[in-house]
Design an enzyme around this catalytic site. Structure first.
Site, PDB file in Angstrom:
ATOM      1  N   LYS A 146       0.840  -1.190   0.000  1.00 45.08           N
ATOM      2  CA  LYS A 146       0.000   0.000   0.000  1.00 45.08           C
ATOM      3  C   LYS A 146       0.889   1.259   0.000  1.00 45.08           C
ATOM      4  O   LYS A 146       2.098   1.164   0.230  1.00 45.08           O
ATOM      5  CB  LYS A 146      -0.936  -0.049   1.220  1.00 45.08           C
ATOM      6  CG  LYS A 146      -1.935  -1.240   1.147  1.00 45.08           C
ATOM      7  CD  LYS A 146      -2.843  -1.297   2.371  1.00 45.08           C
ATOM      8  CE  LYS A 146      -3.845  -2.452   2.274  1.00 45.08           C
ATOM      9  NZ  LYS A 146      -4.724  -2.531   3.465  1.00 45.08           N
ATOM     10  N   TYR A 187     -12.317  -2.693  -3.351  1.00 43.38           N
ATOM     11  CA  TYR A 187     -12.853  -2.775  -1.986  1.00 43.38           C
ATOM     12  C   TYR A 187     -14.377  -2.659  -1.952  1.00 43.38           C
ATOM     13  O   TYR A 187     -14.939  -2.214  -0.949  1.00 43.38           O
ATOM     14  CB  TYR A 187     -12.222  -1.680  -1.117  1.00 43.38           C
ATOM     15  CG  TYR A 187     -10.814  -2.000  -0.629  1.00 43.38           C
ATOM     16  CD1 TYR A 187     -10.557  -3.139   0.138  1.00 43.38           C
ATOM     17  CD2 TYR A 187      -9.744  -1.148  -0.905  1.00 43.38           C
ATOM     18  CE1 TYR A 187      -9.277  -3.430   0.607  1.00 43.38           C
ATOM     19  CE2 TYR A 187      -8.454  -1.443  -0.441  1.00 43.38           C
ATOM     20  CZ  TYR A 187      -8.228  -2.580   0.319  1.00 43.38           C
ATOM     21  OH  TYR A 187      -6.969  -2.873   0.785  1.00 43.38           O
ATOM     22  N   ASN A 229      -1.782  -0.112   7.263  1.00 41.42           N
ATOM     23  CA  ASN A 229      -1.282  -1.464   7.544  1.00 41.42           C
ATOM     24  C   ASN A 229      -0.444  -2.081   6.417  1.00 41.42           C
ATOM     25  O   ASN A 229      -0.331  -3.290   6.291  1.00 41.42           O
ATOM     26  CB  ASN A 229      -2.416  -2.384   8.010  1.00 41.42           C
ATOM     27  CG  ASN A 229      -3.523  -2.539   6.994  1.00 41.42           C
ATOM     28  OD1 ASN A 229      -3.434  -2.021   5.879  1.00 41.42           O
ATOM     29  ND2 ASN A 229      -4.559  -3.276   7.356  1.00 41.42           N
ATOM     30  N   HIS A 237      -1.728  -5.507   1.396  1.00 38.43           N
ATOM     31  CA  HIS A 237      -2.998  -6.192   1.156  1.00 38.43           C
ATOM     32  C   HIS A 237      -2.735  -7.622   0.703  1.00 38.43           C
ATOM     33  O   HIS A 237      -1.779  -7.868  -0.023  1.00 38.43           O
ATOM     34  CB  HIS A 237      -3.800  -5.486   0.054  1.00 38.43           C
ATOM     35  CG  HIS A 237      -4.871  -6.363  -0.548  1.00 38.43           C
ATOM     36  ND1 HIS A 237      -6.104  -6.531   0.038  1.00 38.43           N
ATOM     37  CD2 HIS A 237      -4.872  -7.165  -1.643  1.00 38.43           C
ATOM     38  CE1 HIS A 237      -6.818  -7.389  -0.695  1.00 38.43           C
ATOM     39  NE2 HIS A 237      -6.093  -7.785  -1.713  1.00 38.43           N
ATOM     40  N   GLU A 272      -8.980 -10.372  -8.191  1.00 39.96           N
ATOM     41  CA  GLU A 272      -8.141  -9.187  -7.985  1.00 39.96           C
ATOM     42  C   GLU A 272      -6.973  -9.131  -8.968  1.00 39.96           C
ATOM     43  O   GLU A 272      -6.609  -8.051  -9.448  1.00 39.96           O
ATOM     44  CB  GLU A 272      -7.658  -9.157  -6.530  1.00 39.96           C
ATOM     45  CG  GLU A 272      -8.825  -8.891  -5.566  1.00 39.96           C
ATOM     46  CD  GLU A 272      -8.497  -9.113  -4.095  1.00 39.96           C
ATOM     47  OE1 GLU A 272      -7.317  -9.377  -3.770  1.00 39.96           O
ATOM     48  OE2 GLU A 272      -9.424  -9.031  -3.260  1.00 39.96           O
TER      49      GLU A 272
HETATM   50  P1  GTP Z   1      -6.742  -6.204   3.096  1.00 44.36           P
HETATM   51  O1  GTP Z   1      -5.706  -7.270   2.875  1.00 44.36           O
HETATM   52  O2  GTP Z   1      -6.228  -4.821   2.760  1.00 44.36           O
HETATM   53  O3  GTP Z   1      -8.034  -6.537   2.393  1.00 44.36           O
HETATM   54  O4  GTP Z   1      -6.996  -6.190   4.674  1.00 44.36           O
HETATM   55  P2  GTP Z   1      -7.812  -7.248   5.544  1.00 44.36           P
HETATM   56  O5  GTP Z   1      -8.365  -8.336   4.679  1.00 44.36           O
HETATM   57  O6  GTP Z   1      -6.934  -7.641   6.669  1.00 44.36           O
HETATM   58  O7  GTP Z   1      -8.992  -6.346   6.126  1.00 44.36           O
HETATM   59  P3  GTP Z   1     -10.402  -5.945   5.436  1.00 44.36           P
HETATM   60  O8  GTP Z   1     -10.515  -6.573   4.091  1.00 44.36           O
HETATM   61  O9  GTP Z   1     -11.458  -6.183   6.432  1.00 44.36           O
HETATM   62  O10 GTP Z   1     -10.225  -4.370   5.276  1.00 44.36           O
HETATM   63  C1  GTP Z   1      -9.559  -3.843   4.154  1.00 44.36           C
HETATM   64  C2  GTP Z   1      -8.695  -2.683   4.581  1.00 44.36           C
HETATM   65  O11 GTP Z   1      -9.526  -1.625   5.010  1.00 44.36           O
HETATM   66  C3  GTP Z   1      -7.787  -2.937   5.783  1.00 44.36           C
HETATM   67  O12 GTP Z   1      -6.585  -3.591   5.447  1.00 44.36           O
HETATM   68  C4  GTP Z   1      -7.524  -1.532   6.253  1.00 44.36           C
HETATM   69  O13 GTP Z   1      -6.533  -0.894   5.442  1.00 44.36           O
HETATM   70  C5  GTP Z   1      -8.873  -0.868   6.010  1.00 44.36           C
HETATM   71  N1  GTP Z   1      -9.681  -0.887   7.220  1.00 44.36           N
HETATM   72  C6  GTP Z   1     -10.349  -1.924   7.775  1.00 44.36           C
HETATM   73  N2  GTP Z   1     -10.977  -1.545   8.912  1.00 44.36           N
HETATM   74  C7  GTP Z   1     -10.702  -0.240   9.076  1.00 44.36           C
HETATM   75  C8  GTP Z   1     -11.035   0.737  10.052  1.00 44.36           C
HETATM   76  O14 GTP Z   1     -11.742   0.453  11.017  1.00 44.36           O
HETATM   77  N3  GTP Z   1     -10.544   1.987   9.881  1.00 44.36           N
HETATM   78  C9  GTP Z   1      -9.749   2.323   8.822  1.00 44.36           C
HETATM   79  N4  GTP Z   1      -9.289   3.568   8.706  1.00 44.36           N
HETATM   80  N5  GTP Z   1      -9.407   1.441   7.872  1.00 44.36           N
HETATM   81  C10 GTP Z   1      -9.875   0.181   8.006  1.00 44.36           C
HETATM   82 MG    MG Z   2      -9.478  -7.922   2.915  1.00 44.01          MG
END
Ligand code: GTP
Ligand code: MG
Length: 149
Positions: A9, A49, A112, A115, A126
């Site tokens: 990212k 997303y 974080n 992805h 994807e």
């Molecule tokens: P990805 O690998 O990026 O898809 O992450 P993930 O699978 O661990 O988490 P998820 O798919 O639920 O969420 C996608 C992304 O959205 C996360 O990696 C974060 O960057 C962002 N995200 C998720 N929850 C929050 C939140 O509560 N606040 C914020 N600011 N960003 C969030």
């Molecule tokens: Mg995810």
């Protein structure tokens, strides 16, 4: 063979973590089949997303992902989707185990650094979304017999 979409990212790129993150997947024994630096347009971030569209953080997530270049990668290997998720660690870096990418390199969910696809179906979806035809390269690694019996 299973494939997954991994993306450094914008914070990972800005912080100079690209090499470190690629190394983790290389050293594990997965095969890189696609790699590019890319400025993600808003529409693509929203499509990627789309399952999170209803979340309150969706606008800041799109802003984050489009805030600078990302590094797009396709990785291949047996069990690569779940294994990559383990190497990446929990979504919230403060809850991610030490030894994982997020556990070692990040402190906040909204920053974080990486992805990883959450299912083989989404891995395919994807990779098709982020790469054009011809950008994915099929090749045979000389290491196969040293990685798998
Ligand atoms: P990805 O690998 O990026 O898809 O992450 P993930 O699978 O661990 O988490 P998820 O798919 O639920 O969420 C996608 C992304 O959205 C996360 O990696 C974060 O960057 C962002 N995200 C998720 N929850 C929050 C939140 O509560 N606040 C914020 N600011 N960003 C969030
Ligand atoms: Mg995810």
């Amino acid at each position: 063979v299973e494939e997954t979409y991994i993306m450094v990212k914008p914070d990972g790129v800005q912080r100079g973590l690209v090499g470190e993150i690629i190394s983790r997947f290389e050293k594990k024994g997965f095969k890189l089949t696609g790699l590019k630096l890319f400025q993600c347009p808003k529409e693509l971030a929203e499509e990627h997303y789309k399952d999170l569209k209803a979340k309150p953080f969706f606008p800041v997530l799109i802003e984050y992902i489009t805030s600078g270049p990302v590094v797009c990668m396709a990785w291949e290997g047996v069990g690569v989707v779940a294994s990559a998720r383990k190497l990446i660690g929990s979504t919230n870096p403060l809850q991610a185990e030490p030894g994982t990418i997020r556990g070692d390199l990040a402190v906040q969910t909204g920053r974080n650094v990486v992805h990883g696809s959450d299912s083989p179906e989404n891995g395919k979806r994807e990779i098709a979304l982020w790469f054009k035809e011809g950008e994915i390269v099929q090749w045979t690694s000389a290491l196969v017999s040293w990685l798998r019996e």
